[in-house]
Write a protein that holds these residues in place. Sequence first.
Motif, PDB file in Angstrom:
ATOM      1  N   PHE A 170     -69.449 -12.278  25.875  1.00  0.00           N
ATOM      2  CA  PHE A 170     -69.570 -13.619  25.281  1.00  0.00           C
ATOM      3  C   PHE A 170     -68.651 -13.729  24.056  1.00  0.00           C
ATOM      4  O   PHE A 170     -67.981 -14.753  23.860  1.00  0.00           O
ATOM      5  N   ASP A 198     -77.625 -14.678  18.988  1.00  0.00           N
ATOM      6  CA  ASP A 198     -77.030 -15.999  19.228  1.00  0.00           C
ATOM      7  C   ASP A 198     -76.729 -16.719  17.916  1.00  0.00           C
ATOM      8  O   ASP A 198     -75.685 -17.375  17.798  1.00  0.00           O
ATOM      9  N   THR A 232     -76.341 -20.207  27.947  1.00  0.00           N
ATOM     10  CA  THR A 232     -76.198 -18.862  27.345  1.00  0.00           C
ATOM     11  C   THR A 232     -77.300 -17.943  27.875  1.00  0.00           C
ATOM     12  O   THR A 232     -77.053 -16.821  28.301  1.00  0.00           O
ATOM     13  N   ARG A 268     -76.692 -14.815  30.363  1.00  0.00           N
ATOM     14  CA  ARG A 268     -77.049 -13.481  29.853  1.00  0.00           C
ATOM     15  C   ARG A 268     -78.040 -12.827  30.818  1.00  0.00           C
ATOM     16  O   ARG A 268     -77.892 -11.666  31.188  1.00  0.00           O
ATOM     17  N   TRP A 309     -65.772 -16.502  23.472  1.00  0.00           N
ATOM     18  CA  TRP A 309     -65.867 -17.435  22.356  1.00  0.00           C
ATOM     19  C   TRP A 309     -64.812 -17.164  21.283  1.00  0.00           C
ATOM     20  O   TRP A 309     -64.811 -17.799  20.232  1.00  0.00           O
TER      21      TRP A 309
END
Length: 324
Positions: free
Chosen positions: A129, A61, A108, A112, A133
């Motif tokens: 992701f 992350d 998130t 996930r 993004w």
Amino acid sequence: MSNIPPSHFSSLKVAMLAGGIGGAKLVLGFDRIMAPGHLTAIVNTGDDFTHFGLKICPDIDSVAYALAGLANKTYGWGLEGETWKVSDALEVFGAPTWFQLGDRDLATHLERTRLLRHGKKLSEVVDDFSERWGIASRILPMSNDEAPTLIETKAGVALPFQDYLVREKAQPVISRILLHGGYEPEVLPEALMAIEEADLVVIAPSNPWVSIDPILALPGVREALAEKYVTAVSPIIQGKAIKGPAAKMFAELGVQPSSLAVMRHYADILNMFVYDSSEKAYAAAEIPLRVLPVQMPTIMTDEADKVGLAQSILGQFADQIGAL
Ligand code: FO1
């Protein structure tokens, strides 16, 4: 510094080994100068844990949020402009809030966890992701298997990594680091391929013990690196880490913290080693054979520093291959 035109860089492929917050900074620097898809960040998952039933991947992350331009600029983890309503409500329950989960960051972890429960692999979730993004570079978990780093303390306790780093504020004295927590995780095949296809492999200025060693300890990684031109950037400057417990860990594991100690830690896989311009240049006798030590400014405060460091590393590499 070579005068290689930026266009030359865009044909290069770079694979980076990265963890934590320092690692994410240099990944961003390379992401901004490499052609789309020509940078692959192979990211440590030893810090991952399940909290409130949610799969949390801090290093993944930190890198993804950084490349997406979403990262909290102050902490280096979590999201910019975060709110903490869920965390405040958990406080009322007396629930554990030592690991701060912001409201948007929670989304998130929730999504996930949902996708993993539906059978997606971690690498597929990260790809999904990254796509959403708009991230141009590839982010790969080092493995799709459980590989939790455990910290054994002098008190004889084996702490899960986040309990050591965040709940205990990295205070306990370390006696041993148990990489992969006794599991035998397999390296992500795409990560090995990225190393094989790379012109240059860069070990980011992450904590050698708990952010990079978990990746190097995966079967096949060291062998793949042996075929490549590998450079590392020291996370230790003047005996101190910019952030986190790397220097403390070195000391507790009996090694005097220094950039030289980091170079020696990686010596058997390195071709080049980057350490900060502010340090005294190494004496020739101190340098392990076949490693080229290079000094440059390595402190990354803003995006220009991150890009500048990435460019300097590529420039040095281009000089070396030009010389080879
Ligand atoms: N680090 C902290 O020191 N305190 C926290 O409360 C915290 C929360 C957190 C939430 C999500 C996330 O992805 C990372 C978070 N981190 C926090 C950072 C994390 O512990 C470290 O960045 C890595 O494990 C070090 O590489």
